[in-house]
Design an enzyme around this catalytic site. Structure first.
Site, PDB file in Angstrom:
ATOM      1  N   GLN A 107      43.793  49.426  46.142  1.00 49.76           N
ATOM      2  CA  GLN A 107      42.550  49.787  45.471  1.00 49.76           C
ATOM      3  C   GLN A 107      41.329  49.060  46.025  1.00 49.76           C
ATOM      4  O   GLN A 107      40.203  49.518  45.805  1.00 49.76           O
ATOM      5  CB  GLN A 107      42.676  49.531  43.966  1.00 49.76           C
ATOM      6  CG  GLN A 107      43.731  50.423  43.316  1.00 49.76           C
ATOM      7  CD  GLN A 107      43.842  50.217  41.829  1.00 49.76           C
ATOM      8  OE1 GLN A 107      44.604  49.375  41.362  1.00 49.76           O
ATOM      9  NE2 GLN A 107      43.090  50.959  41.033  1.00 49.76           N
ATOM     10  N   HIS A 154      52.345  46.895  43.657  1.00 52.43           N
ATOM     11  CA  HIS A 154      51.402  47.658  42.829  1.00 52.43           C
ATOM     12  C   HIS A 154      51.219  49.025  43.503  1.00 52.43           C
ATOM     13  O   HIS A 154      50.149  49.366  43.993  1.00 52.43           O
ATOM     14  CB  HIS A 154      50.083  46.897  42.678  1.00 52.43           C
ATOM     15  CG  HIS A 154      49.220  47.351  41.534  1.00 52.43           C
ATOM     16  ND1 HIS A 154      48.706  46.476  40.596  1.00 52.43           N
ATOM     17  CD2 HIS A 154      48.784  48.577  41.164  1.00 52.43           C
ATOM     18  CE1 HIS A 154      47.973  47.164  39.709  1.00 52.43           C
ATOM     19  NE2 HIS A 154      48.004  48.442  40.043  1.00 52.43           N
ATOM     20  N   ASN A 157      54.191  46.060  39.093  1.00 52.83           N
ATOM     21  CA  ASN A 157      53.158  46.513  38.177  1.00 52.83           C
ATOM     22  C   ASN A 157      53.530  47.893  37.627  1.00 52.83           C
ATOM     23  O   ASN A 157      53.682  48.853  38.387  1.00 52.83           O
ATOM     24  CB  ASN A 157      51.809  46.633  38.900  1.00 52.83           C
ATOM     25  CG  ASN A 157      50.717  47.175  37.970  1.00 52.83           C
ATOM     26  OD1 ASN A 157      50.269  46.472  37.057  1.00 52.83           O
ATOM     27  ND2 ASN A 157      50.321  48.423  38.170  1.00 52.83           N
ATOM     28  N   GLU A 158      53.688  47.976  36.319  1.00 56.26           N
ATOM     29  CA  GLU A 158      53.835  49.245  35.610  1.00 56.26           C
ATOM     30  C   GLU A 158      54.876  50.194  36.207  1.00 56.26           C
ATOM     31  O   GLU A 158      54.547  51.285  36.696  1.00 56.26           O
ATOM     32  CB  GLU A 158      52.483  49.965  35.539  1.00 56.26           C
ATOM     33  CG  GLU A 158      51.400  49.169  34.831  1.00 56.26           C
ATOM     34  CD  GLU A 158      50.114  49.978  34.605  1.00 56.26           C
ATOM     35  OE1 GLU A 158      49.966  51.048  35.195  1.00 56.26           O
ATOM     36  OE2 GLU A 158      49.281  49.535  33.818  1.00 56.26           O
ATOM     37  N   TYR A 216      45.741  49.604  27.523  1.00 51.55           N
ATOM     38  CA  TYR A 216      44.528  50.426  27.542  1.00 51.55           C
ATOM     39  C   TYR A 216      44.286  51.133  26.210  1.00 51.55           C
ATOM     40  O   TYR A 216      43.205  51.071  25.664  1.00 51.55           O
ATOM     41  CB  TYR A 216      44.557  51.405  28.718  1.00 51.55           C
ATOM     42  CG  TYR A 216      44.391  50.658  30.032  1.00 51.55           C
ATOM     43  CD1 TYR A 216      43.130  50.341  30.504  1.00 51.55           C
ATOM     44  CD2 TYR A 216      45.496  50.203  30.759  1.00 51.55           C
ATOM     45  CE1 TYR A 216      42.957  49.606  31.669  1.00 51.55           C
ATOM     46  CE2 TYR A 216      45.330  49.469  31.921  1.00 51.55           C
ATOM     47  CZ  TYR A 216      44.060  49.179  32.375  1.00 51.55           C
ATOM     48  OH  TYR A 216      43.889  48.433  33.517  1.00 51.55           O
ATOM     49  N   GLU A 245      46.244  43.182  32.424  1.00 52.59           N
ATOM     50  CA  GLU A 245      45.155  44.148  32.593  1.00 52.59           C
ATOM     51  C   GLU A 245      44.672  44.614  31.240  1.00 52.59           C
ATOM     52  O   GLU A 245      45.467  44.941  30.361  1.00 52.59           O
ATOM     53  CB  GLU A 245      45.590  45.417  33.362  1.00 52.59           C
ATOM     54  CG  GLU A 245      45.794  45.243  34.829  1.00 52.59           C
ATOM     55  CD  GLU A 245      46.188  46.548  35.531  1.00 52.59           C
ATOM     56  OE1 GLU A 245      45.771  47.639  35.078  1.00 52.59           O
ATOM     57  OE2 GLU A 245      46.918  46.455  36.535  1.00 52.59           O
ATOM     58  N   TRP A 267      40.751  43.996  33.812  1.00 50.65           N
ATOM     59  CA  TRP A 267      40.795  45.014  34.855  1.00 50.65           C
ATOM     60  C   TRP A 267      39.433  45.688  34.865  1.00 50.65           C
ATOM     61  O   TRP A 267      39.111  46.349  33.898  1.00 50.65           O
ATOM     62  CB  TRP A 267      41.905  46.040  34.631  1.00 50.65           C
ATOM     63  CG  TRP A 267      41.934  46.995  35.791  1.00 50.65           C
ATOM     64  CD1 TRP A 267      41.243  48.175  35.930  1.00 50.65           C
ATOM     65  CD2 TRP A 267      42.659  46.805  37.014  1.00 50.65           C
ATOM     66  NE1 TRP A 267      41.486  48.717  37.169  1.00 50.65           N
ATOM     67  CE2 TRP A 267      42.345  47.898  37.840  1.00 50.65           C
ATOM     68  CE3 TRP A 267      43.516  45.793  37.491  1.00 50.65           C
ATOM     69  CZ2 TRP A 267      42.878  48.020  39.140  1.00 50.65           C
ATOM     70  CZ3 TRP A 267      44.049  45.927  38.759  1.00 50.65           C
ATOM     71  CH2 TRP A 267      43.733  47.038  39.565  1.00 50.65           C
ATOM     72  N   GLU A 288      40.186  54.222  42.158  1.00 51.83           N
ATOM     73  CA  GLU A 288      40.907  54.463  40.900  1.00 51.83           C
ATOM     74  C   GLU A 288      41.931  55.600  41.090  1.00 51.83           C
ATOM     75  O   GLU A 288      41.893  56.631  40.432  1.00 51.83           O
ATOM     76  CB  GLU A 288      39.909  54.731  39.764  1.00 51.83           C
ATOM     77  CG  GLU A 288      40.506  55.060  38.397  1.00 51.83           C
ATOM     78  CD  GLU A 288      41.598  54.133  37.893  1.00 51.83           C
ATOM     79  OE1 GLU A 288      41.589  52.933  38.220  1.00 51.83           O
ATOM     80  OE2 GLU A 288      42.494  54.631  37.188  1.00 51.83           O
TER      81      GLU A 288
END
Ligand code: GBH
Length: 446
Positions: free
Chosen positions: A18, A119, A163-164, A290, A354, A400, A407
């Site tokens: 990113q 990531h 990550n995630e 989020y 994040e 974040w 994005e």
């Protein structure tokens, strides 16, 4: 004043693809995101990470900004295809050199580096051999993790494997809105298991090499029934929770999948011993929060492929305000999530790796007055404080993101940074939210 505990970590997060750019520098190989972004129609306006924030060349300036803001911790990710251009085999020393310079730059100004090993930028060579749907990838990931730790382990104290993984598995292999752009339920479920296995294998390697602080970062969210008095709606919420949250939390923190997940998996996916590998102790759980997920029951609704087993579930937009991503702004969901983790998985320290928001920032006269982002961050920090006051062992908060950046499928049009980036000139401008956050850090509270 809401003060945070002594030693609470304050910082910001980014990810390699990113922000780094320099896609062809120093022997970096292609990743699945290079391939995905170059495929017409998959990323907004054909944007790619080729240049991004040019952080690969501008990291000294970015570290200087972090220092000015008073960040104590900086979470970044290492690009696997910089370290192993084809995914396996000998390390590319020039790739490792970059992270070596970055870690030193951070340490010189007193910022603690937190390294995420994966990531989302899988080497394309690994995807060509089956990607995360293939069991071998878990072993390749562990080898790569050990290589990075060998080089940086004397200076980096905080390690995150993935990550995630939910996003990697389901956005990447079930609906194809992320790289590698596949849409197949069994591939996605296989990917989920192999990501978890990769986490376990990498954790074992890091532990053997003496790493003291090992974590994984999950995207977690409360799943809320629209009408909790209805059994069918509670059941809908439970089935979504099983795939979004418990599919990862249970094997990592309790050492076994739920029967519901095992029944969903393709036959032969989980081998004897896998759950033990996945469930070995971690030192910290990273949470990316989020928004909560609101669901209702709707007989006949088709399964949402990112939540296998969700046939008959209606996904409802939350009623209140949203960010520029269209994501609801619901800070209470963070308190609820933290309390639930504390209750269901006691003994694991937590860190927010994040939290943040995209808004349509309008720069004017060298400034970005992003009051909406300040309100977002303030609300969520208050939610953290509330959880801590109720006994949750929360060790830190990383916003974040440090910089506006690529994005993913939205390209550069969605801005999450507390620092504005002009992608024509690469000029960085701290937004009002950055100055506000610097004060929070200075006072250790709000
Ligand atoms: C993170 O993923 C990533 O780690 C990071 O790289 C990324 O830039 C950042 O967030 C911002 O996107 O269906 O409307 O309720 C976020 C993963 C998964 C968060 C899906 C929101 C549901 C939105 N996201 N999720 S909604």
């Amino acid at each position: 004043m809401n003060e945070f505990p002594e030693g609470f970590r304050w910082g910001a997060a980014t990810a390699a693809y990113q922000i780094e750019g320099a896609a062809a520098d120093d022997g970096r190989g292609p990743s699945i995101w290079d391939t995905f972004a170059r495929t017409p129609g998959l990323v907004y306006a054909g944007h790619t990470g080729d240049v991004a924030c040019d952080h690969y060349h501008r990291y000294p300036e970015d570290v200087a900004i972090m220092r000015e803001l008073g960040l104590g911790t900086y979470r970044f990710s290492v690009s696997w295809p910089r370290i192993k251009p084809d995914g396996t085999g000998p390390a590319n020393p020039r790739g490792l050199d970059f992270y070596d310079r970055l870690a030193d730059e951070l340490l010189t100004v007193g910022i603690e580096p937190m390294v995420t090993l994966y990531h989302w930028d899988l080497p394309q060579g690994i995807e060509d051999r089956g990607g995360w749907a293939s069991r071998d990838t878990a072993y390749h990931f562990a080898d790569y993790a050990a290589t990075v730790h060998k080089r940086l382990g004397d200076r980096v104290n905080l390690w995150t494997t993935l990550n995630e993984p939910w996003c990697s598995a389901f956005l990447g292999y079930a609906v194809g809105v992320h790289a590698p752009g596949k849409s197949d339920r069994d591939l996605a479920l296989s990917a989920a298991h192999h990501l978890l296995l990769g986490h376990g294998l990498a954790t074992a390697r890091l532990r053997d090499a003496g790493a003291a602080n090992i974590s994984i970062t999950l995207n977690l969210a409360p799943v809320v029934p629209a009408d909790p008095s209805l059994a069918a709606e509670r059941d809908a919420a439970d089935r979504v929770d099983a795939m979004l949250n418990r599919l990862f939390l249970e094997p990592i923190l309790r050492g076994s999948y739920e029967r519901y997940a095992l029944e969903m998996f393709p036959a032969g996916l989980v081998h004897d011993g896998d759950e033990t590998t996945i469930g070995q102790p971690i030192d910290l759980l990273g949470i990316n929060y989020y928004n909560p997920c609101l669901v209702a029951a709707k007989p006949g609704a088709p399964e949402n492929p990112v939540y296998p087993g969700s046939a008959g579930v209606d996904f409802r937009p939350a009623p209140g305000k949203t960010t520029a991503m269209g994501w609801p702004i619901e800070p209470w969901g963070l308190t609820e999530l933290l309390e639930r983790l504390h209750r269901d998985y006691p003994g694991v320290p937590l860190i927010i790796t994040e939290n943040g928001a995209a808004f349509d920032d309008v720069p004017s006269e060298g400034n970005v007055a992003d009051q909406d982002r300040i309100s977002y961050l303030e609300g969520h920090l208050q939610a953290c404080h509330e959880a801590i006051s109720r006994g949750v062992d929360l060790r830190g908060y990383l916003v974040w993101s440090l910089l506006d950046n690529f994005e993913w499928a939205e390209g550069y049009r969605k801005r999450f940074g507390i620092v504005h980036v002009d992608f024509e000139t690469q000029v960085r401008t701290p937004k009002d939210s950055a100055r506000w956050y610097a004060k929070v850090i200075e006072h250790n509270g709000l």
